[in-house]
Design an enzyme around this catalytic site. Structure first.
Site, short mmCIF file in Angstrom:
data_model
loop_
_atom_site.label_atom_id
_atom_site.label_comp_id
_atom_site.label_asym_id
_atom_site.label_seq_id
_atom_site.Cartn_x
_atom_site.Cartn_y
_atom_site.Cartn_z
N SER A 119 0.82 -1.21 0.00
CA SER A 119 0.00 0.00 0.00
C SER A 119 0.85 1.25 0.00
CB SER A 119 -0.87 0.03 1.27
OG SER A 119 -1.78 -1.02 1.27
N HIS A 140 -0.37 -2.20 -7.62
CA HIS A 140 -1.21 -1.89 -6.46
C HIS A 140 -2.69 -1.89 -6.82
CE1 HIS A 140 -2.32 1.14 -3.06
NE2 HIS A 140 -2.52 -0.11 -2.69
N GLU A 152 -2.44 0.89 -9.64
CA GLU A 152 -1.25 1.75 -9.73
C GLU A 152 -0.06 0.86 -10.11
OE1 GLU A 152 -1.74 5.39 -6.53
OE2 GLU A 152 -1.23 3.44 -5.72
N ASN A 190 -3.06 6.40 -1.81
CA ASN A 190 -2.99 6.36 -0.34
C ASN A 190 -2.36 7.62 0.25
OD1 ASN A 190 -4.35 4.00 0.03
ND2 ASN A 190 -2.53 2.71 -0.03
N1 CAA Z 1 -16.16 -7.31 -1.91
C1 CAA Z 1 -16.47 -7.75 -3.17
N2 CAA Z 1 -17.44 -7.19 -3.91
C2 CAA Z 1 -18.15 -6.19 -3.36
C3 CAA Z 1 -17.90 -5.69 -2.06
C4 CAA Z 1 -16.85 -6.30 -1.33
N3 CAA Z 1 -16.51 -5.91 -0.11
N4 CAA Z 1 -18.77 -4.70 -1.80
C5 CAA Z 1 -19.54 -4.56 -2.90
N5 CAA Z 1 -19.18 -5.45 -3.83
C6 CAA Z 1 -19.76 -5.64 -5.17
C7 CAA Z 1 -21.19 -6.10 -5.10
O1 CAA Z 1 -21.28 -7.51 -5.04
C8 CAA Z 1 -21.75 -5.56 -6.40
O2 CAA Z 1 -21.36 -6.42 -7.46
P1 CAA Z 1 -22.43 -6.84 -8.60
O3 CAA Z 1 -22.78 -5.55 -9.29
O4 CAA Z 1 -21.67 -7.79 -9.47
O5 CAA Z 1 -23.57 -7.44 -7.87
C9 CAA Z 1 -20.99 -4.24 -6.61
O6 CAA Z 1 -19.82 -4.35 -5.79
C10 CAA Z 1 -21.78 -3.02 -6.16
O7 CAA Z 1 -22.20 -3.29 -4.85
P2 CAA Z 1 -23.32 -2.45 -4.07
O8 CAA Z 1 -24.31 -1.91 -5.05
O9 CAA Z 1 -23.83 -3.27 -2.95
O10 CAA Z 1 -22.50 -1.34 -3.35
P3 CAA Z 1 -22.03 0.07 -3.79
O11 CAA Z 1 -22.57 0.53 -5.09
O12 CAA Z 1 -22.28 0.87 -2.59
O13 CAA Z 1 -20.47 -0.12 -4.00
C11 CAA Z 1 -18.27 -0.16 -3.20
C12 CAA Z 1 -19.68 -0.73 -3.05
C13 CAA Z 1 -17.74 -0.48 -4.58
C14 CAA Z 1 -17.42 -0.84 -2.13
C15 CAA Z 1 -18.32 1.39 -3.01
O14 CAA Z 1 -18.90 1.69 -1.78
C16 CAA Z 1 -16.95 2.03 -3.07
O15 CAA Z 1 -16.45 2.34 -4.14
N6 CAA Z 1 -16.36 2.27 -1.88
C17 CAA Z 1 -15.03 2.89 -1.80
C18 CAA Z 1 -13.98 1.84 -2.00
C19 CAA Z 1 -12.60 2.42 -1.95
O16 CAA Z 1 -12.37 3.60 -1.77
N7 CAA Z 1 -11.61 1.54 -2.10
C20 CAA Z 1 -10.22 1.88 -2.02
C21 CAA Z 1 -9.71 1.57 -0.62
S1 CAA Z 1 -8.01 2.02 -0.41
C22 CAA Z 1 -7.18 0.69 -1.08
O17 CAA Z 1 -7.72 -0.29 -1.47
C23 CAA Z 1 -5.68 0.85 -1.15
C24 CAA Z 1 -4.90 0.41 -0.01
O18 CAA Z 1 -3.69 0.17 -0.22
C25 CAA Z 1 -5.42 0.34 1.36
P1 NAD Z 2 -4.66 -9.71 4.99
O1 NAD Z 2 -4.23 -9.60 6.41
O2 NAD Z 2 -6.11 -9.74 4.67
O3 NAD Z 2 -4.01 -11.03 4.33
C1 NAD Z 2 -2.65 -11.31 4.37
C2 NAD Z 2 -2.49 -12.80 4.07
O4 NAD Z 2 -1.10 -13.08 3.91
C3 NAD Z 2 -3.00 -13.71 5.16
O5 NAD Z 2 -3.88 -14.66 4.60
C4 NAD Z 2 -1.74 -14.39 5.73
O6 NAD Z 2 -1.95 -15.71 6.15
C5 NAD Z 2 -0.83 -14.34 4.51
N1 NAD Z 2 0.59 -14.42 4.80
C6 NAD Z 2 1.30 -13.74 5.75
N2 NAD Z 2 2.60 -14.05 5.66
C7 NAD Z 2 2.72 -14.93 4.64
C8 NAD Z 2 3.83 -15.61 4.06
N3 NAD Z 2 5.06 -15.44 4.51
N4 NAD Z 2 3.59 -16.45 3.02
C9 NAD Z 2 2.36 -16.63 2.54
N5 NAD Z 2 1.26 -16.00 3.05
C10 NAD Z 2 1.46 -15.16 4.08
O7 NAD Z 2 -3.92 -8.53 4.20
P2 NAD Z 2 -4.45 -7.66 2.98
O8 NAD Z 2 -5.37 -6.63 3.49
O9 NAD Z 2 -4.90 -8.57 1.89
O10 NAD Z 2 -3.11 -6.91 2.57
C11 NAD Z 2 -2.09 -7.56 1.86
C12 NAD Z 2 -1.18 -6.51 1.23
O11 NAD Z 2 -1.95 -5.71 0.31
C13 NAD Z 2 -0.54 -5.54 2.21
O12 NAD Z 2 0.72 -5.17 1.73
C14 NAD Z 2 -1.51 -4.35 2.17
O13 NAD Z 2 -0.90 -3.15 2.56
C15 NAD Z 2 -1.87 -4.34 0.70
N6 NAD Z 2 -3.16 -3.72 0.34
C16 NAD Z 2 -4.23 -3.88 1.17
C17 NAD Z 2 -5.45 -3.31 0.80
C18 NAD Z 2 -6.67 -3.47 1.63
O14 NAD Z 2 -7.66 -2.75 1.40
N7 NAD Z 2 -6.70 -4.37 2.61
C19 NAD Z 2 -5.55 -2.61 -0.42
C20 NAD Z 2 -4.43 -2.51 -1.24
C21 NAD Z 2 -3.24 -3.05 -0.84
#
Ligand code: CAA
Ligand code: NAD
Length: 283
Positions: A119, A140, A152, A190
């Site tokens: 991330s 990403h 990304e 992020n």
């Molecule tokens: N997992 C899998 N599929 C999901 C889901 C989930 N958690 N939530 C919703 N869906 C699917 C549904 O099944 C549905 O699919 P179908 O059209 O095939 O039936 C579709 O998404 C739309 O679902 P909904 O109508 O119920 O929900 P929505 O229109 O409110 O959308 C959402 C849900 C896409 C999650 C929306 O709320 C959204 O875009 N949220 C923001 C998500 C976001 O910002 N993500 C980035 C996070 S940061 C990151 O990922 C990076 C990192 O490194 C941490």
């Molecule tokens: P998670 O905790 O849901 O899953 C991690 C998995 O890795 C677990 O199933 C664990 O058993 C496995 N694991 C740990 N060490 C391992 C090893 N040595 N060999 C094999 N498997 C191993 O984590 P996540 O949320 O899926 O995040 C995974 C990566 O993706 C992180 O780098 C996170 O920053 C990044 N990421 C997360 C998100 C998010 O929304 N959660 C979005 C984008 C990127």
């Protein structure tokens, strides 16, 4: 270089989704996790999603069966030897990622590309643990992987142009939109999104409003698809905290300081949707 067979390391929130979208694009996928329960849960989730697609008439039984045949699960990485690309999606810790990249570099063919779904962490630092930094980069994905269109693509200092091009091509092939970004903590999304989520946690911590009210306000007042606290729960509070800590450490600016409530919830094991409790309850 055409990528036909891929590996995914980690079957958690992200790895399961990444394996699913690869199989949906017709690629042979080897999904690996050290935890067999996580592997089983991921496989169950993916199959359920394909079953739902059949019931909705989006795909037929033959397509579902073909996808299932493309997906293989394993508890060890030896199967990565046949993969053209492996995406790592395990815990967001530099030392752990470096160790698995060393191991993957030993197992995989010389020309294979190794990608990390980190991330925020440095691609260059992960790649430096191996002798193949030219074939390592950030790929990403965003959560939920099956829905979010962006990937990304982040070259490190030594990533070759051909590696970046092959991955950009693959991102398009699986129906996603690539954005190439230079390496910097948190990359593009992020860097911008994480401070918003952390600020929402600070507002919650100050008791300005409930989690529901904060999320409602940000959805109705700022047009977000979901509120920032619900999003934190979806991402995983451990991941949000790791990213915030890393931005704070790297930039050294107080605006990135993690909210105490985030630390407390992670220390209590309340990581959001994946543990059933975070800012909200899911049980
Ligand atoms: N997992 C899998 N599929 C999901 C889901 C989930 N958690 N939530 C919703 N869906 C699917 C549904 O099944 C549905 O699919 P179908 O059209 O095939 O039936 C579709 O998404 C739309 O679902 P909904 O109508 O119920 O929900 P929505 O229109 O409110 O959308 C959402 C849900 C896409 C999650 C929306 O709320 C959204 O875009 N949220 C923001 C998500 C976001 O910002 N993500 C980035 C996070 S940061 C990151 O990922 C990076 C990192 O490194 C941490
Ligand atoms: P998670 O905790 O849901 O899953 C991690 C998995 O890795 C677990 O199933 C664990 O058993 C496995 N694991 C740990 N060490 C391992 C090893 N040595 N060999 C094999 N498997 C191993 O984590 P996540 O949320 O899926 O995040 C995974 C990566 O993706 C992180 O780098 C996170 O920053 C990044 N990421 C997360 C998100 C998010 O929304 N959660 C979005 C984008 C990127």
């Amino acid at each position: 270089m055409e990528i036909k067979q891929v590996g995914v390391l980690g079957a958690g929130t992200m790895g399961a989704g990444i394996a699913q979208v690869f199989a949906e694009a017709g690629l042979k996928v080897m999904l690996v996790d050290i935890d067999s329960n996580m592997l089983q849960a991921a496989l169950g989730k993916i199959k359920k999603s394909w079953q739902k697609a059949v019931e909705k008439g989006k795909i037929d039984d033959a397509v579902k069966a073909a996808r299932e045949a493309l997906l293989e699960c394993s508890g060890d990485m030896s199967g990565f030897k046949d993969c053209d690309l492996v995406v790592e999606a395990i815990v967001e810790e530099i030392g752990v990622k470096q160790k698995v990249f060393q191991a993957m570099a030993d197992i995989c063919q010389e020309q294979a590309i190794l990608a990390t779904n980190t991330s925020a962490l440095s691609i260059t630092e992960i790649a430096a643990a191996t002798q193949r930094a030219d074939r390592i980069l950030g790929m990403h994905f965003f959560n939920p992987v099956t829905v979010m269109k962006l990937v990304e693509v982040i070259p490190g200092l030594e990533t070759s142009m051909s590696t970046t091009e092959a991955v950009v091509e693959l991102v398009k092939r699986i129906g996603k939109e690539p954005v190439i970004t230079k390496e910097a903590p948190g990359f593009l999304v992020n860097r911008i999104l994480n401070p918003l989520v952390n600020e929402a946690a600070l507002v919650y911590q100050e008791g300005m409003a409930s989690a529901e009210e904060i999320d409602k306000a940000m959805k109705l007042g700022a047009g977000l698809p979901m509120g920032p606290l619900a999003l934190a729960d979806l991402v995983g509070l451990d991941v949000v905290l790791k990213v915030t800590e890393y931005l704070f450490k790297e930039f050294g600016e107080s605006k990135y300081r993690p909210a105490l409530v985030l630390k407390q919830k992670v220390r209590a094991g309340h990581l959001g949707v994946k543990t059933g409790k975070g800012f909200y309850d899911y049980k």
